[in-house]
Write an enzyme that holds these catalytic residues in place. Structure first.
Site, PDB file in Angstrom:
ATOM      1  N   ALA A 105      28.043 -36.694  54.646  1.00 18.03           N
ATOM      2  CA  ALA A 105      26.984 -36.573  55.653  1.00 18.03           C
ATOM      3  C   ALA A 105      25.642 -37.074  55.148  1.00 18.03           C
ATOM      4  O   ALA A 105      24.869 -37.681  55.900  1.00 18.03           O
ATOM      5  CB  ALA A 105      26.857 -35.113  56.091  1.00 18.03           C
ATOM      6  N   GLU A 106      25.349 -36.823  53.883  1.00 18.95           N
ATOM      7  CA  GLU A 106      24.046 -37.175  53.332  1.00 18.95           C
ATOM      8  C   GLU A 106      23.907 -38.670  53.022  1.00 18.95           C
ATOM      9  O   GLU A 106      22.864 -39.257  53.306  1.00 18.95           O
ATOM     10  CB  GLU A 106      23.776 -36.376  52.048  1.00 18.95           C
ATOM     11  CG  GLU A 106      23.507 -34.897  52.270  1.00 18.95           C
ATOM     12  CD  GLU A 106      22.150 -34.641  52.902  1.00 18.95           C
ATOM     13  OE1 GLU A 106      21.265 -35.504  52.830  1.00 18.95           O
ATOM     14  OE2 GLU A 106      21.982 -33.545  53.470  1.00 18.95           O
ATOM     15  N   SER A 107      24.946 -39.261  52.409  1.00 16.20           N
ATOM     16  CA  SER A 107      24.771 -40.618  51.886  1.00 16.20           C
ATOM     17  C   SER A 107      25.943 -41.556  52.144  1.00 16.20           C
ATOM     18  O   SER A 107      25.892 -42.716  51.727  1.00 16.20           O
ATOM     19  CB  SER A 107      24.549 -40.548  50.374  1.00 16.20           C
ATOM     20  OG  SER A 107      25.745 -40.100  49.731  1.00 16.20           O
TER      21      SER A 107
END
Length: 197
Positions: free
Chosen positions: A96-98
């Site tokens: 989700a983040e990267s």
């Protein structure tokens, strides 16, 4: 306290409408300030910032997007054991983040696989945010602290990872920001999918 809460609520409405970032910091008198302006020469926490899974208008099919099941297997397994986390949750947050890009950098300065901000990295003892092992260990440590702070409530812990723990603690709920709501929903989708692998 009432003034601080009023500022927070006003900023929340402003952030929803304009999709600006919200900065949290303490002024010289120790008063917590929420602002859409980044403070100068002052440590601060970003409550809203861009990330891979935060765009409410994303066209990604989160139920079918390809998963990253092999990348950083050893690092994730070690961090999961060390911090008593589900490895599928760590993998979901990284996705989700990267999208598993160790060189990812947001416009606000979050860096690496788990998008650590400088202050967070310092807090969890990460000196090189671009180093995948360090980033995963530090991000997992921070995520575990949030899980403990929110008594194992994954929705609140993930909301705090995205929007800041102070805001989530004050609201006692996932903030009603489209970005954070999208993030929490997508992390949960990814977590369920990684658990099934």
């Amino acid at each position: 306290m009432f003034t601080c809460l009023l500022v927070l609520l006003c900023q929340g409405v402003f952030a929803q409408e304009s999709k600006e970032r919200v900065f949290r910091y303490e002024d010289a008198n120790g008063v917590v300030v929420f602002s859409d302006q980044q403070p100068k020469n002052q440590s601060f926490e970003v409550l809203l910032y861009d990330c891979y899974a935060c765009n409410p208008d994303s066209k990604v099919d989160w139920h079918n997007t390809p998963l990253f099941t092999e990348q950083y297997r050893q690092e994730i397994s070690l961090a999961a054991k060390q911090h008593q986390l589900d490895p599928a949750l760590i993998r979901a947050v990284i996705h989700a983040e990267s999208a598993f890009n160790p060189a990812a950098r947001s416009r606000t300065g979050a860096v690496g696989l788990m998008q650590l901000m400088p202050a967070t990295a310092k807090e969890v003892g990460v000196s090189n945010r671009y180093n995948p092992s360090d980033n995963i260990e530090g991000g997992s440590r921070y995520l575990a602290e949030l899980m403990q702070r929110f008594h194992g409530n994954m929705q609140l812990a993930c909301a705090a990872y995205n929007a800041g723990p102070t805001l989530v603690s004050q609201l006692g709920a996932v903030p009603d920001y489209p970005e954070t709501q999208s993030y929490v929903e997508r992390v949960q989708i990814l977590w369920q999918r990684y658990r099934q692998q």
